[in-house]
Design a protein around this motif. Structure first.
Motif, PDB file in Angstrom:
ATOM      1  N   ILE A  92       0.847  -1.204   0.000  1.00  0.00           N
ATOM      2  CA  ILE A  92       0.000   0.000   0.000  1.00  0.00           C
ATOM      3  C   ILE A  92       0.879   1.250   0.000  1.00  0.00           C
ATOM      4  O   ILE A  92       0.581   2.233  -0.673  1.00  0.00           O
ATOM      5  N   ALA A  93       1.989   1.184   0.729  1.00  0.00           N
ATOM      6  CA  ALA A  93       2.923   2.317   0.753  1.00  0.00           C
ATOM      7  C   ALA A  93       3.448   2.591  -0.658  1.00  0.00           C
ATOM      8  O   ALA A  93       3.563   3.753  -1.066  1.00  0.00           O
ATOM      9  N   ASP A  94       3.737   1.532  -1.394  1.00  0.00           N
ATOM     10  CA  ASP A  94       4.218   1.712  -2.779  1.00  0.00           C
ATOM     11  C   ASP A  94       3.134   2.351  -3.658  1.00  0.00           C
ATOM     12  O   ASP A  94       3.431   3.163  -4.520  1.00  0.00           O
ATOM     13  N   MET A  95       1.873   1.954  -3.382  1.00  0.00           N
ATOM     14  CA  MET A  95       0.774   2.576  -4.127  1.00  0.00           C
ATOM     15  C   MET A  95       0.681   4.055  -3.795  1.00  0.00           C
ATOM     16  O   MET A  95       0.476   4.894  -4.676  1.00  0.00           O
ATOM     17  N   ASN A  96       0.822   4.377  -2.509  1.00  0.00           N
ATOM     18  CA  ASN A  96       0.803   5.787  -2.099  1.00  0.00           C
ATOM     19  C   ASN A  96       1.928   6.559  -2.790  1.00  0.00           C
ATOM     20  O   ASN A  96       1.736   7.656  -3.300  1.00  0.00           O
ATOM     21  N   ARG A  97       3.123   5.940  -2.797  1.00  0.00           N
ATOM     22  CA  ARG A  97       4.292   6.595  -3.394  1.00  0.00           C
ATOM     23  C   ARG A  97       4.037   6.888  -4.882  1.00  0.00           C
ATOM     24  O   ARG A  97       4.343   7.975  -5.378  1.00  0.00           O
ATOM     25  N   ALA A  98       3.450   5.903  -5.560  1.00  0.00           N
ATOM     26  CA  ALA A  98       3.159   6.090  -6.991  1.00  0.00           C
ATOM     27  C   ALA A  98       2.138   7.218  -7.183  1.00  0.00           C
ATOM     28  O   ALA A  98       2.237   8.010  -8.120  1.00  0.00           O
ATOM     29  N   TRP A  99       1.192   7.272  -6.258  1.00  0.00           N
ATOM     30  CA  TRP A  99       0.145   8.304  -6.294  1.00  0.00           C
ATOM     31  C   TRP A  99       0.773   9.692  -6.135  1.00  0.00           C
ATOM     32  O   TRP A  99       0.432  10.639  -6.832  1.00  0.00           O
ATOM     33  N   VAL A 178      -7.247   8.584   3.515  1.00  0.00           N
ATOM     34  CA  VAL A 178      -7.562  10.019   3.595  1.00  0.00           C
ATOM     35  C   VAL A 178      -6.984  10.824   2.435  1.00  0.00           C
ATOM     36  O   VAL A 178      -7.298  12.012   2.296  1.00  0.00           O
ATOM     37  N   LEU A 179      -6.168  10.190   1.608  1.00  0.00           N
ATOM     38  CA  LEU A 179      -5.516  10.948   0.525  1.00  0.00           C
ATOM     39  C   LEU A 179      -6.492  11.725  -0.362  1.00  0.00           C
ATOM     40  O   LEU A 179      -6.279  12.914  -0.610  1.00  0.00           O
ATOM     41  N   PRO A 180      -7.578  11.093  -0.836  1.00  0.00           N
ATOM     42  CA  PRO A 180      -8.469  11.847  -1.738  1.00  0.00           C
ATOM     43  C   PRO A 180      -9.090  13.071  -1.066  1.00  0.00           C
ATOM     44  O   PRO A 180      -9.432  14.040  -1.747  1.00  0.00           O
ATOM     45  N   ASP A 181      -9.215  13.032   0.267  1.00  0.00           N
ATOM     46  CA  ASP A 181      -9.821  14.164   0.968  1.00  0.00           C
ATOM     47  C   ASP A 181      -8.820  15.264   1.299  1.00  0.00           C
ATOM     48  O   ASP A 181      -9.160  16.438   1.330  1.00  0.00           O
ATOM     49  N   VAL A 182      -7.595  14.854   1.592  1.00  0.00           N
ATOM     50  CA  VAL A 182      -6.647  15.854   2.086  1.00  0.00           C
ATOM     51  C   VAL A 182      -5.786  16.464   0.962  1.00  0.00           C
ATOM     52  O   VAL A 182      -5.322  17.591   1.066  1.00  0.00           O
ATOM     53  N   ILE A 183      -5.605  15.703  -0.098  1.00  0.00           N
ATOM     54  CA  ILE A 183      -4.779  16.214  -1.208  1.00  0.00           C
ATOM     55  C   ILE A 183      -5.698  16.845  -2.251  1.00  0.00           C
ATOM     56  O   ILE A 183      -6.704  16.244  -2.628  1.00  0.00           O
ATOM     57  N   HIS A 184      -5.372  18.021  -2.662  1.00  0.00           N
ATOM     58  CA  HIS A 184      -6.147  18.625  -3.745  1.00  0.00           C
ATOM     59  C   HIS A 184      -5.233  18.846  -4.943  1.00  0.00           C
ATOM     60  O   HIS A 184      -4.012  18.618  -4.856  1.00  0.00           O
ATOM     61  N   GLU A 185      -5.814  19.285  -6.022  1.00  0.00           N
ATOM     62  CA  GLU A 185      -5.061  19.378  -7.280  1.00  0.00           C
ATOM     63  C   GLU A 185      -3.772  20.179  -7.173  1.00  0.00           C
ATOM     64  O   GLU A 185      -2.793  19.896  -7.847  1.00  0.00           O
ATOM     65  N   GLU A 186      -3.812  21.201  -6.307  1.00  0.00           N
ATOM     66  CA  GLU A 186      -2.650  22.095  -6.262  1.00  0.00           C
ATOM     67  C   GLU A 186      -1.604  21.699  -5.233  1.00  0.00           C
ATOM     68  O   GLU A 186      -0.552  22.328  -5.129  1.00  0.00           O
ATOM     69  N   THR A 187      -1.892  20.653  -4.446  1.00  0.00           N
ATOM     70  CA  THR A 187      -0.959  20.276  -3.380  1.00  0.00           C
ATOM     71  C   THR A 187       0.434  19.971  -3.939  1.00  0.00           C
ATOM     72  O   THR A 187       0.584  19.172  -4.859  1.00  0.00           O
ATOM     73  N   GLU A 188       1.431  20.636  -3.344  1.00  0.00           N
ATOM     74  CA  GLU A 188       2.825  20.391  -3.757  1.00  0.00           C
ATOM     75  C   GLU A 188       3.588  19.658  -2.668  1.00  0.00           C
ATOM     76  O   GLU A 188       4.531  18.927  -2.928  1.00  0.00           O
ATOM     77  N   LEU A 189       3.186  19.905  -1.439  1.00  0.00           N
ATOM     78  CA  LEU A 189       3.901  19.326  -0.295  1.00  0.00           C
ATOM     79  C   LEU A 189       2.882  18.663   0.625  1.00  0.00           C
ATOM     80  O   LEU A 189       1.863  19.264   0.974  1.00  0.00           O
ATOM     81  N   PHE A 190       3.159  17.436   0.972  1.00  0.00           N
ATOM     82  CA  PHE A 190       2.257  16.686   1.845  1.00  0.00           C
ATOM     83  C   PHE A 190       3.048  16.265   3.090  1.00  0.00           C
ATOM     84  O   PHE A 190       4.036  15.541   2.989  1.00  0.00           O
ATOM     85  N   ILE A 191       2.614  16.774   4.231  1.00  0.00           N
ATOM     86  CA  ILE A 191       3.338  16.494   5.479  1.00  0.00           C
ATOM     87  C   ILE A 191       2.499  15.577   6.357  1.00  0.00           C
ATOM     88  O   ILE A 191       1.319  15.840   6.594  1.00  0.00           O
ATOM     89  N   VAL A 192       3.115  14.505   6.823  1.00  0.00           N
ATOM     90  CA  VAL A 192       2.451  13.618   7.774  1.00  0.00           C
ATOM     91  C   VAL A 192       3.103  13.834   9.133  1.00  0.00           C
ATOM     92  O   VAL A 192       4.312  13.655   9.282  1.00  0.00           O
ATOM     93  N   GLU A 193       2.301  14.268  10.094  1.00  0.00           N
ATOM     94  CA  GLU A 193       2.807  14.346  11.465  1.00  0.00           C
ATOM     95  C   GLU A 193       2.373  13.052  12.144  1.00  0.00           C
ATOM     96  O   GLU A 193       1.195  12.859  12.437  1.00  0.00           O
ATOM     97  N   ASN A 194       3.321  12.161  12.349  1.00  0.00           N
ATOM     98  CA  ASN A 194       2.989  10.831  12.859  1.00  0.00           C
ATOM     99  C   ASN A 194       2.652  10.881  14.347  1.00  0.00           C
ATOM    100  O   ASN A 194       2.834  11.896  15.012  1.00  0.00           O
ATOM    101  N   VAL A 195       2.140   9.790  14.869  1.00  0.00           N
ATOM    102  CA  VAL A 195       1.842   9.670  16.297  1.00  0.00           C
ATOM    103  C   VAL A 195       3.149   9.829  17.078  1.00  0.00           C
ATOM    104  O   VAL A 195       4.187   9.305  16.669  1.00  0.00           O
ATOM    105  N   GLY A 196       3.113  10.565  18.176  1.00  0.00           N
ATOM    106  CA  GLY A 196       4.316  10.785  18.983  1.00  0.00           C
ATOM    107  C   GLY A 196       4.839   9.481  19.559  1.00  0.00           C
ATOM    108  O   GLY A 196       4.251   8.915  20.481  1.00  0.00           O
ATOM    109  N   ASN A 197       5.929   8.989  18.989  1.00  0.00           N
ATOM    110  CA  ASN A 197       6.475   7.692  19.381  1.00  0.00           C
ATOM    111  C   ASN A 197       7.766   7.507  18.583  1.00  0.00           C
ATOM    112  O   ASN A 197       7.768   7.692  17.371  1.00  0.00           O
TER     113      ASN A 197
END
Lengths: 289, 113
Positions: A92-99, A178-197
């Motif tokens: 799934i991570a590879d699919m995300n990366r391709a996306w 959540v990608l289809p909801d959070v990413i829009h056409e103009e998004t250039e940078l996508f930041i994931v703030e992971n769970v504190g751990n």
């Protein structure tokens, strides 16, 4: 000869349409055919077989045995696998990366222990990104609450909170959803703030281009040695809260040495989101062009 | 503590493997734990029975094997093994070192029937 039963009569191919013989098998059986042939089986070994009779008047039937058994004895075999336990997550991570690649956006995954300043760094970063006109989307992972998403909202970025509940990390599937909801056409940078751990999020590839580790000066200089998995795989380590250096016994040089031991090529940025010191270096790294 | 997630992932992968092999019984499982995989073996062994309940993996003996870091130095072309998670060339102290293996947690072997 009947190829199924072995009886001589079988070769006569004399069948009729009400042939239906259902025999349950303990292994002596006989059946008769209206058209006049019979055969019987006698065997000591339990086995199963299917009969394929051909009929002059085309029809087919199957035979069911009431006792399920197989001719082949089960022989244990050893499978040499070397199969990744997290294979599905990695797929799934590879699919995300391709996306991301398709949309030409950069994804970074920020990981640190709780309280090392991820959200504060992002608050200031989003302000700067907004003023530079960089379209940014953010996913914030926490077990509970949307406090962090609320802190990051109103700064021009599309922000979504993902609650992981009992889980201590984000996985690739949670991000994919959540990608289809959070990413829009103009998004250039996508930041994931992971769970504190410092431990678990490092094991789960989300499809990011790189991992960033935060280490605040209120923690120990030996954190990189204690938690090598994250620090060895991070492309960049931000030593945060440096405005507090004078109040704590944190030796930046020792920390840097420890980091280099684990990850010689790592980019190390020292900054304070609160005072703004080092924020330019951080922003330069965040926007490499 | 992500070992419960790992245990559920392992069970899922093994069920797929069993289906592919047409097997329904598992006699033993060997896991390979990379030095940089971040897996706590004790925690994993604690979690595994919870995830295995009701599957062919329930009650199956597990073996956990340590997998050292297998590294390659691009500067001096030296391939070496490091039991510690340190990626510096042990020959030339170079830092341009590639990790060949030892980062993953793998199902190494399964005996099935």
């Amino acid at each position: 000869m009947c190829r199924d039963c072995g009886c001589e009569e079988g070769n006569k191919k004399i069948m009729d349409q009400i042939h239906g013989h259902v025999h349950s098998h303990d292994h002596t059986h006989s059946h008769s055919h209206a058209a006049g042939h019979s055969h019987s089986h006698a065997g000591e070994n339990a086995h199963s077989h299917s009969h394929d009779h051909s009929h002059d008047d085309a029809h087919s039937h199957s035979h069911d045995h009431s006792d399920n058994h197989s001719h082949q004895p089960s022989v244990p075999k050893t499978l040499q696998l070397e199969h990744k336990v997290l294979a599905r997550n990695d797929q799934i991570a590879d699919m995300n990366r391709a996306w991301f690649e398709q949309r030409e956006l950069r994804c970074i995954n920020i990981i640190s222990s709780p309280g090392s300043g991820k959200t504060m760094l992002l608050e200031k970063s989003l302000d700067a990104l907004q003023s530079k006109g960089v379209h940014t989307s953010v996913v914030v992972g926490d077990q509970q609450t949307d406090n962090d998403a609320r802190r990051l909202s109103g700064k021009g970025a599309k922000v979504m909170q993902v609650n992981t509940h009992s889980s201590c990390h984000l996985n690739a599937e949670q991000v994919q959803k959540v990608l289809p909801d959070v990413i829009h056409e103009e998004t250039e940078l996508f930041i994931v703030e992971n769970v504190g751990n410092l431990v678990c999020p490092a094991a789960f590839d989300l499809g990011e281009n790189c991992k960033i580790a935060l280490l605040s000066v209120t923690e120990g200089e030996d954190k990189p040695l204690k938690y090598p998995v994250l620090f060895a795989t991070a492309e960049c380590v931000v030593i945060s809260k440096i405005d507090l250096l004078e109040h704590v016994d944190f030796c930046i040089e020792t920390c840097v040495q420890n980091l280099r031991k684990i990850n010689p090529k790592v980019t190390i940025i020292k900054c304070s989101a609160r005072s703004g010191e080092g924020m330019d270096s951080w922003m330069d790294w965040l926007l490499p062009d | 503590m992500h070992e419960l997630s790992l245990a559920y992932s392992a069970i899922g992968e093994m069920q797929t493997i069993l289906k592919k092999e047409g097997a329904n019984k598992v006699n033993r499982i060997v896991f390979s734990v990379g030095a940089l995989s971040g897996v706590d073996q004790e925690a994993f062994l604690f979690c595994f029975p919870l995830a295995a309940e009701g599957t062919p993996m329930e009650g199956v003996p597990l073996t956990m094997e340590d997998a050292c870091l297998n590294l390659y130095c691009n500067s001096c072309n030296y391939e070496f093994i490091n039991p510690e998670p340190i990626v510096i060339c042990s020959k030339c102290q170079g830092v341009d070192v590639k990790v060949l293996s030892g980062q993953d947690f793998r199902i190494k072997e399964m005996e099935v029937e």
